[in-house]
Scaffold this active site. Structure first.
Site: not given
Ligand SMILES: [Mg+2]
Length: 355
Positions: A163, A193, A219, A244, A271
């Site tokens: 991240k 991401d 991402e 995303d 997701k």
């Molecule tokens: Mg993400």
């Protein structure tokens, strides 16, 4: 058949930093379908300020949909399009509840009380193979992130997702450079991401700097909802872009197709709780495949009830074997998670036959 709803609060072992702030607790709703003999459980887990169905009267709306399922014996898919976390929970409960109808159930359906965890008949669901997953490294200071990466590599992960966008960009770049000096792209696949952290004006420059280090993908470099900017980045970026948050709230098939056609990303990340439940995820995968766009499936801070369903959905959607690492490793996040026969062996998630 009757459906009951139980609200539950899960507690994170460590505060979880996300694009919408830091979570210490997680509220979920478990829906249980039963006819007195067979039972099925599903998890409805909207993410605060992120899910398109994060609504104040969540439990009331969920109850109304449960009433419809009780009365008709069917899931009202079209009415649930704009409530992906509710749809996903109901689909999970339905598959779990109906699994006694499958002839495989007696052989492979594990019992937990009267509840079967067999949702799909796949080699993964039968405990015959695992699904490769990425190791997730949460936002943190430079030192914390470095230590967490070492831990993941020690555990055998070959794909690590970082991240970024939390500490300053130069430090993040230095960290990635350092990892790449120690581990070649052959040893470790690195995904990053950004959770929408880059301003558009700086994004291409940052993508170019990041692309020096043979990253797999990034991402959501910029905030969602800027289709023409994102489209330009996807055209110009030397680093492959995965969408995303961009998918949240894009719930009807025509708009899905239109968005992918305009933006043309390399990948989309799916997701189920956020992006349309099981039905919506299958729809996204089909549309993306048509356009030559890749995808993988990721959990979104669900308990093990949701994780089990997402992993089995993944094995059903992508077939066997799955070679691209999926984002299914968040199962050990809570102090008070719900027991499920899921284990991580090396860098793979398995359903355990010894539960
Ligand atoms: Mg993400």
């Amino acid at each position: 058949m009757k459906i009951t709803i139980a609200e539950r609060t899960l507690h994170f072992k460590q505060p979880a930093g996300t694009s919408r702030g830091v979570y210490t607790e997680r509220r979920i709703w478990l829906v249980t379908m039963t006819d007195g003999e067979h039972t099925g459980v599903g998890e409805c887990a909207p993410l605060p300020q992120l899910s398109c169905d994060d609504i104040p009267n969540y439990a009331d709306v969920l109850r109304r949909f449960c009433d419809v399922v009780e009365q008709t014996g069917e899931i009202p898919y079209d009415d649930l399009r704009d409530y992906p976390s509710m749809l996903f929970g109901l689909e999970t409960a339905w598959h779990s509840f109906s699994s006694h109808l499958s002839p495989l159930r007696s052989t492979f359906g594990r019992l937990h009380g009267k509840t079967s965890h067999l949702l799909f008949d796949t080699p993964f669901s039968r405990g015959e193979c695992g699904i490769p997953i990425n190791g997730l490294v949460w936002m943190g200071s430079y030192d914390e992130m470095q230590q967490r990466i070492e831990e993941k590599l020690d555990k055998g992960f070959r794909c690590v997702k970082l991240k970024i966008g939390a500490i300053d960009f130069d430090s993040e770049l230095a960290l990635i450079k350092q990892i790449r000096q120690r581990f070649s792209p052959h040893d470790v696949e690195l995904r990053v991401d950004a959770n929408g952290a880059f301003p558009f004006e700086e994004a291409l420059y940052k993508l170019e700097l990041l692309s020096q280090y043979s990253l797999h993908s990034i991402e959501q470099p910029i905030k969602a909802g800027q289709w023409s900017y994102m489209s330009e980045l996807c055209r110009e970026s030397p680093l492959r872009i995965a969408l995303d948050e961009e998918l949240i709230g894009v719930n009807d098939p025509g708009t899905k197709r239109q968005m992918l056609n305009i933006i043309r990303p390399a990948y989309i990340i799916l997701k189920p709780s956020l992006h349309g439940g099981m039905m919506g995820v299958r729809e996204w995968v089909d549309i993306a495949r048509d356009m030559g766009i890749g995808s993988w499936i990721t959990s979104a801070l669900e308990s093990n009830v949701g994780l089990n369903a997402i992993a089995q959905l993944c094995s059903s959607v992508y077939g066997n074997p799955i070679t691209m690492p999926q984002g299914l490793g968040t199962g050990q996040l809570f102090t008070d998670n719900i027991d499920m026969p899921l284990v991580i062996r090396g860098d793979q998630l398995w359903i355990s036959n010894h539960f």
